[in-house]
Design a protein around this motif. Structure first.
Motif, mmCIF file in Angstrom:
data_model
loop_
_atom_site.group_PDB
_atom_site.id
_atom_site.type_symbol
_atom_site.label_atom_id
_atom_site.label_comp_id
_atom_site.label_asym_id
_atom_site.label_seq_id
_atom_site.Cartn_x
_atom_site.Cartn_y
_atom_site.Cartn_z
ATOM 1 N N HIS A 10 -7.501 -1.447 -11.933
ATOM 2 C CA HIS A 10 -6.572 -1.909 -10.896
ATOM 3 C C HIS A 10 -6.814 -3.365 -10.521
ATOM 4 N N THR A 11 -8.015 -3.880 -10.782
ATOM 5 C CA THR A 11 -8.271 -5.301 -10.550
ATOM 6 C C THR A 11 -7.317 -6.162 -11.374
ATOM 7 N N GLY A 53 -4.036 -6.326 -9.612
ATOM 8 C CA GLY A 53 -4.110 -7.294 -8.524
ATOM 9 C C GLY A 53 -4.044 -8.725 -9.013
ATOM 10 N N SER A 100 -0.619 -9.589 -9.903
ATOM 11 C CA SER A 100 0.236 -9.605 -8.717
ATOM 12 C C SER A 100 -0.015 -10.834 -7.858
ATOM 13 N N VAL A 131 -2.936 -11.683 -6.374
ATOM 14 C CA VAL A 131 -3.876 -11.482 -5.273
ATOM 15 C C VAL A 131 -4.958 -12.553 -5.256
ATOM 16 N N THR A 132 -5.448 -12.962 -6.433
ATOM 17 C CA THR A 132 -6.541 -13.938 -6.490
ATOM 18 C C THR A 132 -6.057 -15.385 -6.443
ATOM 19 N N ASN A 138 -6.480 1.368 2.155
ATOM 20 C CA ASN A 138 -5.361 0.864 2.941
ATOM 21 C C ASN A 138 -5.453 1.458 4.350
ATOM 22 N N SER A 197 -7.042 -3.498 -1.197
ATOM 23 C CA SER A 197 -5.611 -3.477 -0.935
ATOM 24 C C SER A 197 -5.220 -4.787 -0.256
ATOM 25 N N ALA A 198 -3.933 -5.003 -0.150
ATOM 26 C CA ALA A 198 -3.443 -6.230 0.489
ATOM 27 C C ALA A 198 -3.367 -6.083 2.001
ATOM 28 N N ARG A 243 0.132 0.363 -12.398
ATOM 29 C CA ARG A 243 0.885 -0.093 -11.215
ATOM 30 C C ARG A 243 1.641 1.061 -10.557
#
Length: 345
Positions: A46-47, A50, A53, A55-56, A238, A268-269, A329
């Motif tokens: 899942h990293t 992310g 998406s 995230v980093t 989450n 999570s975001a 995803r």
């Protein structure tokens, strides 16, 4: 061995939500302390979702894939051939002793496959301190997931949660890491409960030894009726899972320093919101857990080789990497998937 100058690789390009499949990615020369390995298998995590998406917010371009096993095919001039053997299977640690964050940034964002070229390729370059020999009988795909999913879940259960015989443990997210955590907690003598919205994941948790497996509504009703546990380990993290974890931990009689533990592993975001008064008066300890140590990987591989822990792994060709990430995803994968260069299925 004649080293190829290029190779097939799945490459992260900033701003692109899919990996770019490059058939002619340049393979650089080895430094004296480095080792060239043929990638045996690489786990999909899942990293990576992310990362793609945004995230980093990474602006670098590199090969993704931080969970891998491989076989050395060439050693740098200063690598001890007795320490690292050509032709032997090794699990590859994501973080070695030399990794440091760039400009004070997190170390994990400058590690194998997350900032530096990783394992979604035919070959990978690393150093001897990242390699752990794989016991006989462990398949390449299982050796791959040991290096991240295996280590991260083990560290969360053994070191962060400190699970022991007689504990009641609730695990959120029975995916690539969570299905291993269920087995680790059982191995250490705990009574294990699981929570996942997917029926297939709940079924797997029960098959692996969980006493009960709940969906989110069932767990909400259960905690409202007084259900409590000693420890929660959250591979989702989450607001919904955090609040459910707190509900399951608050009802315990607190006997300091043996307080209920809420262990967070997933990313999570969402920003988790809690009251400091609630935490202090309930005695719940909120603990983060990230990755593990070399000794953890040695232990995990031993548990895998003995059949004490049974990873659920499915293999796909590396060419299918974007499809596998799309499945991840959409939360369509039960257990863990790996990709293998040139696998025919």
């Amino acid at each position: 061995m004649t080293t190829p100058s290029t190779m097939f690789a799945a490459v992260y390009h900033p701003g692109n939500d899919r990996l770019v499949l490059n058939k002619n990615y340049p393979l650089r020369d080895l430094k004296d302390n480095e080792i060239l390995l043929k990638v045996a298998a690489a786990g999909v995590c899942h990293t990576d979702v992310g990362l793609l998406s945004g995230v980093t917010l990474d602006t670098r371009q590199y090969i993704v894939g931080h969970e891998a096993s491989g076989i050395p095919v060439k050693l740098g001039a200063k690598v001890n051939g007795q320490t690292v053997q050509i032709g032997k299977l090794y699990s590859i640690l994501t973080v070695d002793s030399c990794v440091h964050g760039l400009k004070g940034g997190p170390v994990l964002l400058n590690s194998l496959g997350i900032g530096r070229d990783g394992a979604y390729a035919e070959y990978i370059i690393t150093t001897a301190d990242t390699l752990v020999p794989v016991p006989e009988g462990v398949p390449v795909e299982v050796a791959a997931i040991a290096s991240d999913a295996g280590v991260t879940a083990y560290h969360a259960v053994q070191h962060a949660a400190k699970v022991k015989r007689g504990d009641k443990v609730l695990i959120f997210g029975i995916g690539g890491l969570g299905h291993l955590a269920v087995q680790y907690a059982k191995h250490f003598g705990a009574t294990v409960y699981a929570c996942d919205f997917k029926p297939a994941a709940r079924k797997l948790a029960l098959e692996l030894g969980a006493t009960e497996a709940f969906d989110l509504i069932e767990l909400t009703n259960k905690t409202a009726a007084g259900f409590t546990v000693d420890t929660t380990i959250d591979f989702i993290s989450n607001n919904q899972t955090f609040n459910l974890a707190m509900a399951a931990l608050r009802g315990n009689d607190v006997n300091f320093p043996s307080s209920p533990k809420c262990v967070l592993v997933g990313v999570s975001a969402e920003n988790l919101v809690f009251s400091t008064l609630d935490i202090i008066t309930s005695g719940v300890q909120i603990v983060g857990s990230t990755y593990g140590q070399r000794d953890d990987l040695v232990t995990v591989l031993d548990l895998f080789s003995k059949g004490t822990i049974r990873p659920h792994v499915h293999a796909e060709p590396l060419e299918h990497i974007n499809r596998v990430i799309d499945e991840l995803r959409a939360f369509e994968i039960t257990g863990r998937k790996v990709v293998i260069p040139h696998l025919t299925v």
